[in-house]
Scaffold this motif. Structure first.
Motif, mmCIF file in Angstrom:
data_model
loop_
_atom_site.group_PDB
_atom_site.id
_atom_site.type_symbol
_atom_site.label_atom_id
_atom_site.label_comp_id
_atom_site.label_asym_id
_atom_site.label_seq_id
_atom_site.Cartn_x
_atom_site.Cartn_y
_atom_site.Cartn_z
ATOM 1 N N ASP A 1 -1.001 -0.541 -7.527
ATOM 2 C CA ASP A 1 -2.396 -0.299 -7.170
ATOM 3 C C ASP A 1 -2.971 -1.634 -6.672
ATOM 4 O OD1 ASP A 1 -5.048 0.374 -7.031
ATOM 5 O OD2 ASP A 1 -5.292 0.779 -9.175
ATOM 6 N N GLN B 1 -8.628 -11.984 3.402
ATOM 7 C CA GLN B 1 -8.980 -10.686 2.822
ATOM 8 C C GLN B 1 -9.885 -9.897 3.771
ATOM 9 O OE1 GLN B 1 -12.313 -10.264 0.712
ATOM 10 N NE2 GLN B 1 -11.820 -8.124 1.091
ATOM 11 N N LYS C 1 0.822 -1.212 0.000
ATOM 12 C CA LYS C 1 0.000 0.000 0.000
ATOM 13 C C LYS C 1 0.855 1.261 0.000
ATOM 14 C CE LYS C 1 -4.314 -1.243 2.296
ATOM 15 N NZ LYS C 1 -4.972 -1.178 3.633
ATOM 16 N N CYS D 1 -7.553 -7.013 4.563
ATOM 17 C CA CYS D 1 -7.504 -6.314 3.277
ATOM 18 C C CYS D 1 -8.897 -5.830 2.886
ATOM 19 C CB CYS D 1 -6.947 -7.305 2.239
ATOM 20 S SG CYS D 1 -6.158 -6.614 0.799
ATOM 21 N N LYS D 2 -9.628 -5.271 3.850
ATOM 22 C CA LYS D 2 -11.030 -4.912 3.623
ATOM 23 C C LYS D 2 -11.242 -3.925 2.485
ATOM 24 C CE LYS D 2 -14.000 -5.888 7.477
ATOM 25 N NZ LYS D 2 -13.145 -5.999 8.675
ATOM 26 N N ASP D 3 -10.308 -2.998 2.317
ATOM 27 C CA ASP D 3 -10.503 -1.962 1.305
ATOM 28 C C ASP D 3 -10.130 -2.418 -0.098
ATOM 29 O OD1 ASP D 3 -11.233 -0.378 3.425
ATOM 30 O OD2 ASP D 3 -9.214 0.450 3.659
ATOM 31 N N GLN D 4 -9.393 -3.507 -0.194
ATOM 32 C CA GLN D 4 -8.999 -4.030 -1.506
ATOM 33 C C GLN D 4 -9.633 -5.405 -1.616
ATOM 34 O OE1 GLN D 4 -6.573 -2.759 0.644
ATOM 35 N NE2 GLN D 4 -6.604 -0.785 -0.387
ATOM 36 N N ASN D 5 -10.868 -5.444 -2.143
ATOM 37 C CA ASN D 5 -11.621 -6.675 -1.937
ATOM 38 C C ASN D 5 -11.769 -7.554 -3.170
ATOM 39 O OD1 ASN D 5 -13.319 -4.970 -3.222
ATOM 40 N ND2 ASN D 5 -14.654 -4.613 -1.467
ATOM 41 N N GLN E 1 -5.141 -4.549 -5.518
ATOM 42 C CA GLN E 1 -6.527 -4.940 -5.773
ATOM 43 C C GLN E 1 -7.066 -5.895 -4.721
ATOM 44 O OE1 GLN E 1 -8.215 -3.833 -8.829
ATOM 45 N NE2 GLN E 1 -6.491 -2.439 -8.497
ATOM 46 N N GLY E 2 -6.210 -6.811 -4.270
ATOM 47 C CA GLY E 2 -6.671 -7.828 -3.327
ATOM 48 C C GLY E 2 -5.724 -9.011 -3.331
#
Ligand code: PLP
Length: 226
Positions: free
Chosen positions: A156, A184, A150, A188-192, A158-159
């Motif tokens: 960028d 995830q 990040k 990694c909640k924001d990149q799901n 993604q997940g």
């Protein structure tokens, strides 16, 4: 000659039916057509049917196709094992990378992404079976890896992505996919986005939340090498 049109239709139907079975919208799952080892005309046949996302594992094989197809709508995804000396060409020619499995590879892709292109879209590969022979982060390493990626401005995130060992029943196939989804949700909640599921297990992957399925054989036919 392989019936790419018919195969693509059958795969799209399977995805649609799996989405219905999972109570998900059809738009929530994207199809990555894995064209590794297959010739350019088969990629063009799929492109004619509206398929624009293609996955490749072998750099030289991919570069030949990328150069000859050169279509503005096509997006190329690198999904193979990454040796450090290949990162520059991957950063220069691909739009997505699903197989970022070490900090070193992440930093090199970040440093080598050309300035005239947007940040490269990446998935972190998780070695969900903790298999010595496979690449990817262990689940204990993933939190730190996410934080590190990040902070890299030319990537960028993604997940997460995984390539589990083969399992026979849908019930067994679902276990590693459920484990990836849990990672995830935890880290990694924001990149799901979840890149998981191939020809043999796409239904199980969609039941467990896959947002990208990577399908080769069932679109382009069996490969002599893989
Ligand atoms: C080859 C490959 C696929 C496609 O597998 P099929 O079983 O042919 O659908 C998907 N993901 C990765 C990482 C691959 O290497």
């Amino acid at each position: 000659m392989i019936d790419v049109d018919g195969n693509l239709n059958r795969v799209r139907t399977r995805i649609r039916e799996a989405c219905i079975a999972a109570g998900r919208s059809e738009e929530s799952v994207q199809l990555l057509a894995v064209s590794k080892t297959k010739p350019t005309p088969l990629v063009e046949a799929a492109l004619q049917q509206g398929q624009v996302h293609f996955g490749e594992n072998y750099l030289q094989d991919a570069l030949t196709k990328i150069e000859s197809i050169n279509h503005p709508d096509v997006e190329w995804h690198f999904i193979g094992a990454i040796q450090s000396n290949k990162t520059r060409q991957i950063a220069e020619h691909f739009d997505w990378v699903h197989t970022v499995g070490s900090s070193k590879v992440a930093r090199r892709l970040n440093d080598q992404r050309p300035e005239n292109k947007p940040p490269i879209k990446v998935f972190l590969q998780v070695n969900i079976d903790q298999d010595e022979a496979k690449s990817g982060f262990l689940d204990t390493e993933i939190e730190a890896a996410i934080a590190e990626v990040k902070a890299l401005p030319r990537l960028d995130l993604q997940g997460l992505m995984t390539l589990p060992r083969q399992r026979q029943t849908t019930l067994e196939q679902r276990q590693p996919f459920a484990a990836l989804r849990n990672l995830q949700l935890t880290h990694c909640k924001d990149q799901n986005e979840l890149s998981m599921g191939m020809s043999g297990d796409l239904e199980a992957a969609i039941l467990e939340g896959a947002t990208w399925v990577r399908i080769g054989t069932d679109i382009f036919g069996a490969r002599s090498q893989s």
